[in-house]
Each structure stands twice: as C-alpha cells, then as structure tokens.
Write an enzyme that holds these catalytic residues in place. Structure first.
Site, mmCIF file in Angstrom:
data_model
loop_
_atom_site.group_PDB
_atom_site.id
_atom_site.type_symbol
_atom_site.label_atom_id
_atom_site.label_comp_id
_atom_site.label_asym_id
_atom_site.label_seq_id
_atom_site.Cartn_x
_atom_site.Cartn_y
_atom_site.Cartn_z
ATOM 1 N N ARG A 1 -73.829 28.232 27.540
ATOM 2 C CA ARG A 1 -74.760 27.864 26.462
ATOM 3 C C ARG A 1 -75.256 26.438 26.684
ATOM 4 N NH1 ARG A 1 -70.949 28.793 21.410
ATOM 5 N NH2 ARG A 1 -69.610 27.645 22.850
ATOM 6 N N SER B 1 -64.932 28.956 12.626
ATOM 7 C CA SER B 1 -65.894 29.417 11.612
ATOM 8 C C SER B 1 -65.920 30.945 11.514
ATOM 9 C CB SER B 1 -67.295 28.879 11.909
ATOM 10 O OG SER B 1 -67.657 29.117 13.255
ATOM 11 N N ARG C 1 -53.234 30.120 20.576
ATOM 12 C CA ARG C 1 -54.110 30.251 21.747
ATOM 13 C C ARG C 1 -53.763 31.491 22.573
ATOM 14 N NH1 ARG C 1 -55.683 27.078 19.955
ATOM 15 N NH2 ARG C 1 -56.038 24.989 20.745
ATOM 16 N N ARG D 1 -53.089 39.404 6.962
ATOM 17 C CA ARG D 1 -51.901 38.750 6.426
ATOM 18 C C ARG D 1 -50.825 38.697 7.509
ATOM 19 N NH1 ARG D 1 -47.415 36.393 5.201
ATOM 20 N NH2 ARG D 1 -46.928 36.153 2.981
ATOM 21 N N TYR E 1 -66.873 17.845 25.155
ATOM 22 C CA TYR E 1 -66.142 18.252 26.368
ATOM 23 C C TYR E 1 -64.845 18.930 25.972
ATOM 24 C CZ TYR E 1 -69.602 16.204 29.233
ATOM 25 O OH TYR E 1 -70.795 15.993 29.845
ATOM 26 N N ASP F 1 -71.855 21.968 22.429
ATOM 27 C CA ASP F 1 -72.265 20.842 21.581
ATOM 28 C C ASP F 1 -72.711 19.632 22.390
ATOM 29 O OD1 ASP F 1 -71.883 22.020 19.104
ATOM 30 O OD2 ASP F 1 -69.734 21.599 19.119
ATOM 31 N N HIS G 1 -64.802 21.262 15.943
ATOM 32 C CA HIS G 1 -65.604 22.502 16.048
ATOM 33 C C HIS G 1 -67.088 22.123 15.957
ATOM 34 C CE1 HIS G 1 -66.464 26.699 15.928
ATOM 35 N NE2 HIS G 1 -66.379 26.908 14.622
ATOM 36 N N THR H 1 -56.932 17.327 29.154
ATOM 37 C CA THR H 1 -57.656 18.529 28.730
ATOM 38 C C THR H 1 -57.584 19.645 29.780
ATOM 39 O OG1 THR H 1 -59.802 19.424 28.086
ATOM 40 C CG2 THR H 1 -59.873 17.519 29.508
ATOM 41 N N LYS H 2 -57.457 20.867 29.276
ATOM 42 C CA LYS H 2 -57.408 22.014 30.197
ATOM 43 C C LYS H 2 -58.803 22.339 30.712
ATOM 44 C CE LYS H 2 -53.364 24.050 27.970
ATOM 45 N NZ LYS H 2 -53.403 23.283 26.687
ATOM 46 N N HIS I 1 -62.571 22.782 25.723
ATOM 47 C CA HIS I 1 -62.736 24.012 24.940
ATOM 48 C C HIS I 1 -61.393 24.714 24.821
ATOM 49 C CE1 HIS I 1 -64.324 27.863 23.529
ATOM 50 N NE2 HIS I 1 -65.372 27.154 23.136
HETATM 51 C C1 LIG Z 1 -68.744 24.858 19.055
HETATM 52 C C2 LIG Z 1 -67.420 24.288 19.430
HETATM 53 O O1 LIG Z 1 -66.536 24.292 18.626
HETATM 54 S S1 LIG Z 1 -67.184 23.726 21.016
HETATM 55 C C3 LIG Z 1 -65.895 22.472 20.864
HETATM 56 C C4 LIG Z 1 -66.441 21.245 20.218
HETATM 57 N N1 LIG Z 1 -65.449 20.187 20.115
HETATM 58 C C5 LIG Z 1 -65.486 19.073 20.909
HETATM 59 O O2 LIG Z 1 -66.342 18.937 21.774
HETATM 60 C C6 LIG Z 1 -64.457 18.001 20.615
HETATM 61 C C7 LIG Z 1 -63.802 17.499 21.903
HETATM 62 N N2 LIG Z 1 -62.944 18.504 22.452
HETATM 63 C C8 LIG Z 1 -61.671 18.736 21.967
HETATM 64 O O3 LIG Z 1 -61.188 18.042 21.061
HETATM 65 C C9 LIG Z 1 -60.862 19.893 22.526
HETATM 66 O O4 LIG Z 1 -61.235 20.112 23.864
HETATM 67 C C10 LIG Z 1 -61.024 21.210 21.721
HETATM 68 C C11 LIG Z 1 -60.697 21.000 20.249
HETATM 69 C C12 LIG Z 1 -62.440 21.759 21.824
HETATM 70 C C13 LIG Z 1 -60.053 22.247 22.291
HETATM 71 O O5 LIG Z 1 -58.748 21.839 21.983
HETATM 72 P P1 LIG Z 1 -57.481 22.380 22.786
HETATM 73 O O6 LIG Z 1 -57.595 23.843 22.992
HETATM 74 O O7 LIG Z 1 -56.281 21.898 22.064
HETATM 75 O O8 LIG Z 1 -57.691 21.660 24.204
HETATM 76 P P2 LIG Z 1 -56.594 21.384 25.338
HETATM 77 O O9 LIG Z 1 -55.502 22.395 25.299
HETATM 78 O O10 LIG Z 1 -57.357 21.229 26.597
HETATM 79 O O11 LIG Z 1 -55.981 19.980 24.870
HETATM 80 C C14 LIG Z 1 -54.957 19.373 25.602
HETATM 81 C C15 LIG Z 1 -55.033 17.874 25.398
HETATM 82 O O12 LIG Z 1 -56.269 17.405 25.950
HETATM 83 C C16 LIG Z 1 -56.950 16.647 24.989
HETATM 84 N N3 LIG Z 1 -58.401 16.866 25.111
HETATM 85 C C17 LIG Z 1 -59.051 18.034 25.010
HETATM 86 N N4 LIG Z 1 -60.380 17.816 25.098
HETATM 87 C C18 LIG Z 1 -60.560 16.493 25.263
HETATM 88 C C19 LIG Z 1 -61.696 15.666 25.353
HETATM 89 N N5 LIG Z 1 -62.930 16.147 25.290
HETATM 90 N N6 LIG Z 1 -61.495 14.333 25.493
HETATM 91 C C20 LIG Z 1 -60.247 13.830 25.562
HETATM 92 N N7 LIG Z 1 -59.128 14.554 25.428
HETATM 93 C C21 LIG Z 1 -59.295 15.882 25.282
HETATM 94 C C22 LIG Z 1 -56.484 17.226 23.658
HETATM 95 O O13 LIG Z 1 -56.733 16.317 22.578
HETATM 96 C C23 LIG Z 1 -55.024 17.455 23.932
HETATM 97 O O14 LIG Z 1 -54.369 16.214 23.843
HETATM 98 P P3 LIG Z 1 -52.861 16.104 23.246
HETATM 99 O O15 LIG Z 1 -52.019 16.873 24.211
HETATM 100 O O16 LIG Z 1 -52.605 14.650 23.224
HETATM 101 O O17 LIG Z 1 -52.895 16.735 21.893
HETATM 102 O O1 LIG Z 2 -65.092 29.404 20.697
HETATM 103 C C1 LIG Z 2 -64.665 28.381 20.147
HETATM 104 O O2 LIG Z 2 -63.461 28.199 19.866
HETATM 105 C C2 LIG Z 2 -65.580 27.255 19.840
HETATM 106 C C3 LIG Z 2 -66.998 27.526 20.203
HETATM 107 O O3 LIG Z 2 -67.439 27.244 21.300
HETATM 108 C C4 LIG Z 2 -67.832 28.205 19.224
HETATM 109 O O4 LIG Z 2 -67.332 28.588 18.154
HETATM 110 O O5 LIG Z 2 -69.032 28.380 19.472
#
Ligand SMILES: CC(=O)SCCNC(=O)CCNC(=O)[C@H](O)C(C)(C)COP(=O)(O)OP(=O)(O)OC[C@H]1O[C@@H](n2cnc3c(N)ncnc32)[C@H](O)[C@@H]1OP(=O)(O)O
Ligand SMILES: O=C([O-])CC(=O)C(=O)O
Length: 495
Positions: free
Chosen positions: A386, A297, A73, A481, A375, A435, A327, A427-428, A377
């Site tokens: 978006r 992706s 990150r 690499r 929720y 999505d 994702h 979550t941060k 990111h």
């Molecule tokens: C197009 C896209 O890809 S947009 C993203 C789509 N994905 C989702 O909506 C899935 C739900 N969201 C998540 O799982 C995460 O927020 C992610 C994967 C998008 C980002 O992950 P990270 O960068 O690791 O988030 P972050 O640093 O805030 O996570 C810290 C903790 O909060 C938790 N957390 C983050 N988002 C959520 C959420 N929506 N609900 C509950 N817990 C959450 C993580 O699981 C993590 O828990 P852990 O410490 O027990 O492992």
């Molecule tokens: O940027 C990311 O990590 C996830 C996301 O929102 C995308 O790929 O559209």
C-alpha cells in the site's frame, strides 16, 4: 493473471463465477448491491456451515505463552473473508493483489479511459462484500445511492457544532458516528423483536447509511475545527456541497472545500489539481479499507458488533482504536515527524540533506527511546504494497515527485530508514508501512492540519470491518468471549 487458484476451495465456485471466461463476466449484472448479496448468501453460508460442521474439533494452531502475553501475535482465532495479509507479499483482497484490483475495479463514470484515474472505494466495497466485480452501471448506481443518503440528520450536525474545536478530530468522528445510532434500523428492529435470520438485512441498511454519511462527517469536522474563519469571510456555512452525480470520494473532497467546482476551492486548485486530489482520496480510501481482521480498528468493530451493538456503535469503537498512535494515528505522527525533520535538517531549504545527516537524525530519535513512525508492522515483514501504491501516486506526478521536498523526504527515508532500523535491531520489520507516505500526500494538496489525517483513514476503514460485520450477522457468528487467565494459571499450564 486471474487464473490463479482461489485461496479457499469452498468458495472457489462463487469467486470463479466472477472471473470466468475473460474474467470480467458479471454473474449478477443488473442487480443492486443488496440483491447481489442475497444471491450469493446461500453458497457462502453453505461453505461456512460445512467447515464448521466438519472441522470444528480440528486444531489449526498452537497457543504459546509468548502469544498470550504478547498481543496475540500470529494466533489464528478470527474469521475474516474479504482480505488476507501475507507477511511477505502484503494484503490480498479476495485473493487479488492491489495491482490486480487497480486493473479490474470500476472507476468514476466521468473518467473512464483516463489512465491516471483511480478505481472507486465503492467498487472496492462491492468487491469486498460480494467477491464479485461490479459493472460500471452497478457502481454508478451505488455511488448515487450513497450520495442520496449522505445528508446528516440535524441532531448529528448540532452535536458536531457543539464540540470544542480543540477536541481531537478523531474524538469528534467517533462521537458523530455513535450518535447516529439514534437512527439505527437494526437497533430499532431488535427492540421490536426480529428473527436472528433477519438481523443482517437491518445491519446492511445501517452500514450503507453509515458509509454514505462519512463524507459529510469528515467535512463538518474539518470546517468546524479549522476553517471557520474562511466560512465567515465568505459569508457561507459550508466549505462544499454534495454533488449527487459524483462519487463518494469526490464528495469527501468537496466537503473539505477542495474541488474546483462544488466547493469554495480553498486551495485554489487548477482543474488538474482538483482531479488529482479526488483521485488521491479514491486511492487512499480504497487501499486503507481492509487489512484482514486482526488490526485494532477491524477487530474492535467486529468485537463490539458481536454483542449485537449496531453498526454505528461498533464502528465508533473501531474509530477509537484507529485513533491510537501505533495504529491509524501514525498517519499524523509521520507528517509531524517529516516536517520536523525537514525543519531541523534543512530549515527553509528545498534540497534534501545528505543520507548521513538523515541517518544521524534517525539515530537521535531511536536513542531517545522513540519509534520511527510509519515503520514496522505487527504482521508484515516486507515493505507494505500500500505504501508502494501511495508512493507511485506521487512519483507519477512531477509537481509532487520533483518539487515537493516533504515527499522527497518520504521517498528518501524509505531507502535509508530500513538500514538504520535493521542495525538498531529491535523491530521485526524495518520497512515502511502504509502510514509512511499517505499523510504527506494530503499535506501536498494543502491539508496542513496534521491532527486531521486520520479522519480520512476513518472514512476508508469503514469498508473492511463493516463489510465483515454484515457477514458476521448473515452467518450468525456468536458473541466473542475468549478465555483470560492469570499468571499463576499460565505458569501451571506451562509446566
Ligand atoms: C495502519 C497501521 O496501523 S500501520 C502501523 C502504524 N504504526 C506505526 O507506524 C508506528 C511505528 N511502528 C510501531 O510502533 C510498531 O512497528 C507496530 C506497533 C506497528 C508493530 O508493533 P510490534 O508488532 O510490537 O513490532 P515488533 O514486534 O517489531 O516490535 C519489537 C520492538 O521493536 C520496536 N519497534 C517496532 N517498530 C519500530 C519503529 N518503527 N521504530 C522503532 N522501534 C520500533 C518495538 O517498539 C519493540 O520494542 P520493545 O521490544 O522495546 O517493546
Ligand atoms: O494490519 C495491521 O495491524 C495494521 C495495518 O496496517 C492496518 O490496519 O491497515
């Protein structure tokens, strides 16, 4: 609005030439996409080589153990030109916001002047690749070129037809895309032996061919997986036909059988619904296309491409990453989440429950150790612009905003869930991501097969990673690499 300074001063003259005077002058009007690209390569290449030569030994960040063990990150270790993600503001495409792009990118030639009409993903691809705004004529010609190249080769259709309908649509999509490598111009040319400086031209041609074929792939997967009964009852083999006078998104909608003309119109759309659905596809595909380079992706496509795997193999890897629930697959998870929540909280009712009931439901999910899909990111720290654009699409249409309880749940959740997630404290980013709202809009127009949504994401995501893949080869980027290290080494280096 366009007088803002351009982020990268080395590229300023290229980008400014697009936006100078009334900021809608077209430096390369009249040229097709490849010729436009050829005319801007020298300047971009020069800027790239200058930075590489002058700054290669400069430091642009530190690497902590936390980053090494925590999904990399924030490490600035990827080069990506077409978009940059600001944690608070969201995505900018060549330094322009979504709202700005909505204003200046050309729309369908059939809907010029229509306020509800959305700009075309083709316009976005052109803009991402060149940093220039195409003219209406250039986009019309580009849409036509894509339609001319849309047909799937027989072997690819045969492969798709042979897959079990129980296979996840995203797996089908990645199989179809990688199979197209059978016809890769780049792979064939490489086998014969070509100069490194010429790689990009073949990659460009493969990319255009691949993007052109995505609507047919998406349609074939939909009909094979879910609509064989309809085809049988109508005694036909296709939900919809290609219309070469229409744009890429229109043809996605038509291949899904979801246009008033050119298709079976399986959901009995009125003229307005048909137009709105096509515009939803345009908006969705244009906005989901590029989200800088580090998302799974895009990064996967770029990484696999760095081994000189052709664009089909590279993007197939991207699709496999998009198919992960953290994702792109979150699009399907959100719809399952919303429909289940609605069922549990109000059954067949059509009125929202109280905020308290929703809060209680969210806590039950979190307390069972699950995430709230849609929720959070990895980079964003504020609501995703978006998501806002998708929400506004629904809010602008009374049939959705006033009558669709699922959409109302999405809207309400965006007001309630951030508080719950903040209190939960993990979550941060407690805000909705892209999505969160998109799938439910497709659901509204009749795509009820939740596993399918990410395929439309897969059509869209081609725009960003594949535009960058062309630039990767123009600029001669090397095989990727990074160095990996074991725990003992990490401990030793940390002392
Ligand atoms: C197009 C896209 O890809 S947009 C993203 C789509 N994905 C989702 O909506 C899935 C739900 N969201 C998540 O799982 C995460 O927020 C992610 C994967 C998008 C980002 O992950 P990270 O960068 O690791 O988030 P972050 O640093 O805030 O996570 C810290 C903790 O909060 C938790 N957390 C983050 N988002 C959520 C959420 N929506 N609900 C509950 N817990 C959450 C993580 O699981 C993590 O828990 P852990 O410490 O027990 O492992
Ligand atoms: O940027 C990311 O990590 C996830 C996301 O929102 C995308 O790929 O559209």
């Amino acid at each position: 609005m366009f007088s803002k300074s351009i982020a990268n001063p080395l590229l300023a003259s290229t980008v400014k030439s697009t936006f100078k005077s009334n900021l809608r002058t077209y430096a390369t009007a009249g040229k097709d996409l490849k010729s436009t690209l050829i005319s801007i390569i020298p300047e971009r290449k020069e800027a790239f080589l200058k930075v590489k030569k002058e700054y290669s030994d400069k430091t642009i960040g530190e690497l902590t153990v936390g980053q090494c063990l925590g999904g990399m990150r924030g490490t600035k270790s990827l080069y990506w030109e077409s978009s940059v993600l600001d944690p608070n503001e969201g995505i900018r495409f060549h330094n322009k916001t979504i709202d700005e792009c909505q204003e200046f990118l050309p729309k369908s030639k059939h809907e010029i002047g229509d306020k509800l009409s959305i700009f075309l993903p083709e316009s976005m691809f052109w803009y991402l690749l060149t940093g220039q705004v195409p003219t209406q004529e250039q986009v019309n010609a580009f849409s036509k070129e894509l339609a001319e190249k849309a047909e799937l080769p027989a072997y690819c259709e045969k492969i798709l037809d042979s897959l079990p309908s129980t296979l996840h649509p995203m797996t089908q999509m990645s199989i179809a895309i990688s199979a197209l490598n059978h016809d890769s111009l780049f792979a064939k040319a490489y086998e014969k032996g070509i100069a490194k400086a010429d790689y990009w031209e073949y990659v460009f041609d493969d990319v255009i061919n691949l993007i052109a074929k995505l609507p047919a792939i998406a349609g074939k997967i939909y009909q094979n997986t879910y609509k064989t009964d309809i085809l049988k009852s109508k005694n036909t083999s296709e939900l919809g036909q290609l219309n070469k006078d229409q744009d890429w998104s229109y043809n996605i909608a038509s291949f899904l059988g979801m246009t008033e003309k050119d298709s079976l119109n399986i959901n009995n759309f009125s003229t307005t619904e048909s137009k709105d659905f096509v515009n939803l596809v345009r908006l969705y595909c244009a906005l989901h296309g590029d989200h800088e380079g580090g998302n799974v992706s895009s990064h996967a496509t770029h990484l696999v491409g760095s081994a000189l795997s052709d664009p089909y193999l590279s993007y197939s890897a991207g699709i496999q990453g998009l198919a992960g629930p953290l994702h792109g697959l979150a699009a399907q998870e959100v719809v399952r989440f919303i429909t289940t929540m609605k069922e549990k909280l109000v059954g067949n009712g059509d009125k929202l429950p109280s905020d308290e009931k929703i809060v209680e439901y969210l806590w039950s999910i979190l307390n069972s150790g699950r995430v709230i899909p849609g929720y959070g990111h990895a980079v964003l720290r504020k609501p995703d612009p978006r998501f806002k654009a998708m929400l506004e699409f629904g809010l602008a249409r009374p049939s959705i905003a006033e009558n669709d309880i699922f959409f109302q749940f999405v809207h309400k959740l965006s007001q309630v869930a951030p508080g719950v997630l903040t209190e939960h404290g993990k979550t941060k980013n407690p805000y909705p991501n892209v999505d969160s709202g998109s799938g439910i809009l497709f659901y509204h127009y009749g795509i009820k097969e939740t596993l399918y949504f990410t395929v439309i994401f897969g059509c869209s995501r081609a725009l960003g990673p594949l535009n960058q893949l062309i630039w990767d080869r123009i600029l001669g980027l090397p095989i990727e690499r990074p160095k990996s290290i074991d725990l003992a080494t990490i401990a030793k280096l940390s002392k």
